[in-house]
Design a protein around this motif. Structure first.
Motif, PDB file in Angstrom:
ATOM      1  N   LEU A  68      66.270  39.011  54.037  1.00  7.84           N
ATOM      2  CA  LEU A  68      66.577  39.929  53.051  1.00  7.84           C
ATOM      3  C   LEU A  68      65.211  40.675  52.771  1.00  7.84           C
ATOM      4  O   LEU A  68      64.405  40.235  52.174  1.00  7.84           O
ATOM      5  CB  LEU A  68      67.031  39.251  51.677  1.00  7.84           C
ATOM      6  N   GLY A  69      65.027  41.731  53.515  1.00  4.13           N
ATOM      7  CA  GLY A  69      63.688  42.452  53.456  1.00  4.13           C
ATOM      8  C   GLY A  69      63.853  43.913  52.709  1.00  4.13           C
ATOM      9  O   GLY A  69      63.009  44.792  53.079  1.00  4.13           O
ATOM     10  N   GLN A  70      64.646  43.928  51.934  1.00  2.00           N
ATOM     11  CA  GLN A  70      64.808  45.222  51.173  1.00  2.00           C
ATOM     12  C   GLN A  70      63.569  45.947  50.619  1.00  2.00           C
ATOM     13  O   GLN A  70      63.396  47.167  50.724  1.00  2.00           O
ATOM     14  CB  GLN A  70      65.964  45.210  50.088  1.00  2.00           C
ATOM     15  N   GLN A  71      62.674  44.987  50.152  1.00  2.00           N
ATOM     16  CA  GLN A  71      61.490  45.521  49.537  1.00  2.00           C
ATOM     17  C   GLN A  71      60.438  45.960  50.575  1.00  2.00           C
ATOM     18  O   GLN A  71      59.255  46.145  50.217  1.00  2.00           O
ATOM     19  CB  GLN A  71      61.054  44.452  48.452  1.00  2.00           C
TER      20      GLN A  71
ATOM     21  N   SER B 287      62.339  43.298  57.027  1.00  8.62           N
ATOM     22  CA  SER B 287      61.339  43.811  56.261  1.00  8.62           C
ATOM     23  C   SER B 287      60.329  44.790  57.076  1.00  8.62           C
ATOM     24  O   SER B 287      59.770  46.069  56.495  1.00  8.62           O
ATOM     25  CB  SER B 287      60.506  43.132  55.420  1.00  8.62           C
ATOM     26  N   PRO B 288      59.888  44.512  58.326  1.00  4.31           N
ATOM     27  CA  PRO B 288      59.105  45.606  59.016  1.00  4.31           C
ATOM     28  C   PRO B 288      59.713  46.898  59.250  1.00  4.31           C
ATOM     29  O   PRO B 288      59.089  47.779  59.714  1.00  4.31           O
ATOM     30  CB  PRO B 288      58.674  44.808  60.354  1.00  4.31           C
ATOM     31  N   TYR B 289      60.992  47.003  59.252  1.00  3.14           N
ATOM     32  CA  TYR B 289      61.728  48.108  59.658  1.00  3.14           C
ATOM     33  C   TYR B 289      62.030  48.989  58.394  1.00  3.14           C
ATOM     34  O   TYR B 289      62.732  50.062  58.480  1.00  3.14           O
ATOM     35  CB  TYR B 289      63.015  47.840  60.453  1.00  3.14           C
ATOM     36  N   ILE B 290      61.640  48.748  57.144  1.00  2.53           N
ATOM     37  CA  ILE B 290      61.596  49.500  56.180  1.00  2.53           C
ATOM     38  C   ILE B 290      60.727  50.759  56.392  1.00  2.53           C
ATOM     39  O   ILE B 290      59.676  50.603  56.654  1.00  2.53           O
ATOM     40  CB  ILE B 290      61.335  48.705  54.883  1.00  2.53           C
ATOM     41  N   VAL B 291      61.091  51.805  55.819  1.00  2.75           N
ATOM     42  CA  VAL B 291      60.326  53.129  55.614  1.00  2.75           C
ATOM     43  C   VAL B 291      60.301  53.757  54.555  1.00  2.75           C
ATOM     44  O   VAL B 291      61.519  54.221  53.969  1.00  2.75           O
ATOM     45  CB  VAL B 291      61.094  54.225  56.981  1.00  2.75           C
ATOM     46  N   LYS B 292      59.301  53.144  53.989  1.00 10.46           N
ATOM     47  CA  LYS B 292      59.276  53.707  52.223  1.00 10.46           C
ATOM     48  C   LYS B 292      58.892  55.205  51.895  1.00 10.46           C
ATOM     49  O   LYS B 292      59.178  55.689  51.021  1.00 10.46           O
ATOM     50  CB  LYS B 292      58.320  52.822  51.671  1.00 10.46           C
TER      51      LYS B 292
ATOM     52  N   GLY C 173      69.732  56.509  48.465  1.00  4.44           N
ATOM     53  CA  GLY C 173      68.659  56.309  46.943  1.00  4.44           C
ATOM     54  C   GLY C 173      67.866  55.229  47.420  1.00  4.44           C
ATOM     55  O   GLY C 173      67.373  55.027  48.441  1.00  4.44           O
ATOM     56  N   GLY C 174      67.584  54.164  46.572  1.00  4.00           N
ATOM     57  CA  GLY C 174      66.752  53.009  46.810  1.00  4.00           C
ATOM     58  C   GLY C 174      67.369  51.770  47.199  1.00  4.00           C
ATOM     59  O   GLY C 174      66.647  50.786  47.297  1.00  4.00           O
ATOM     60  N   TYR C 175      68.648  51.898  47.803  1.00  7.76           N
ATOM     61  CA  TYR C 175      69.345  51.029  48.098  1.00  7.76           C
ATOM     62  C   TYR C 175      69.554  50.875  49.599  1.00  7.76           C
ATOM     63  O   TYR C 175      69.321  51.701  50.128  1.00  7.76           O
ATOM     64  CB  TYR C 175      70.856  50.859  47.163  1.00  7.76           C
TER      65      TYR C 175
END
Length: 326
Positions: free
Chosen positions: A244-247, A285-290, A297-299
């Motif tokens: 669960l890497g959402q953040q 988590s490493p694939y999140i692009v913030k 949105g933020g989801y």
């Protein structure tokens, strides 16, 4: 005195070729189950995928998904999504909603390229499902959670049938699909059969937001692995746990402690001695692009196509490794 066989070397070679051919012809369909909640449903925006393909800087990574005739559907990888979300050749259209896609897309390409056999993906995913409640495995027993009655506004126990609802649906859908596999995999040969080759579980948001559910997550996840293997009669079924890497790699400070603790719970299950070599934990988590454009949105990992593509690729590579080991 030595006794020599009357079979000559050329004859032995011919026999070996015949035996080899008969083995190669027995090619059971490799079956993979993708299970989880909304992120497994798939929220990668096809609109974003089109942008990535239109940009020379990023197009190369995704070029196998489309040709001059449009979006590609594989002739060797097939998918069945829930009871009512569609089935057919792997391509776009198996996310929720249908203008989205999930990990199944690139996962299917990775495993399809890795194996000569046909591949079937059975995707069982529903948003808002906690492992402590609706995905609750049988060996975890009945939970003791409550809900507010909408009419009386009183707090009351959850109905007993709520526990394990999504778990039971997953097992049922897998068994029903395999019992009618010829309806999903064209040209299916019963003589060749199929083999359950792997299970991916990508879930956790509805547990991390509840301290009590989070507190039992590790044990529930262990039980899930064991129970799935038991109920599908696959004792060493390769199992991938998606983080669960959402953040992202560095969660917001106010959430960091909880997210790191939850990720550790997930990873620790892959380190249980009986799961060594047959359960893998895969970071997402490493694939999140913030700092890029958001499409949700933020989801849901910001609904970015590159993120869901990379997650699917990572799941696929981990599964190929596990499958070849086992």
């Amino acid at each position: 005195m030595r006794v020599f066989s009357s079979i000559t070397v050329p004859a032995l070679a011919t026999l070996a070729l015949i035996l080899s051919a008969s083995v190669s012809q027995a090619a059971p369909v490799k079956v993979f189950v993708l299970c989880g909640q909304s992120n497994m449903e798939g929220k990668g925006a096809i609109k974003h995928l089109e942008q990535l393909l239109a940009d020379p800087a990023t197009a190369k990574a995704y070029q196998h998904l489309r040709d001059d005739n449009g979006w590609i559907e594989r002739n060797d990888v097939f998918i069945k999504y829930n009871d009512d979300r569609g089935q057919g050749k792997l391509g776009l259209g198996y996310g929720t909603p249908t203008n989205r896609f999930g990990p199944e897309l690139e996962f299917g390409h990775v495993v399809g390229n890795a194996f000569d056999e046909k591949v079937l993906i059975i995707k069982c995913a529903w948003g808002g499902r906690a492992l402590a409640v609706r995905f609750r495995p049988p060996s975890s027993g009945k939970g003791d959670y409550t809900q507010r009655n909408r009419q009386t506004k009183e707090i009351e126990p959850l109905p007993e049938e709520t526990y394990g609802e999504a778990y039971r649906d997953t097992i049922r859908i897998v068994k029903e699909t395999l019992a009618n596999i010829e309806q999903v995999v064209p040209g299916y040969n019963p003589k060749d059969g199929y083999e359950l080759s792997g299970f991916v579980f990508f879930q956790g948001f509805n547990d991390i937001i509840d301290q009590k559910k989070m507190g039992e997550y590790g044990q529930n996840l262990e039980n899930l692995v064991r129970d799935v293997r038991k109920d599908l009669d696959a004792p060493k079924l390769p199992f991938v746990i998606g983080e669960l890497g959402q953040q992202g790699v560095e969660p917001e400070k106010r959430y960091a402690e909880k997210h790191f603790a939850f990720r550790k719970l997930q990873e620790d299950v892959s380190k249980v001695p009986e799961f060594k070599g047959n359960v893998a934990f895969v970071k997402t988590s490493p694939y999140i692009v913030k700092d890029g454009e958001s499409f949700d949105g933020g989801y849901h990992y910001y609904g970015r196509a590159d993120t869901f593509f990379n997650i699917g690729h990572a799941f696929g590579e981990a599964m190929v490794d596990l499958t070849k080991q086992n």
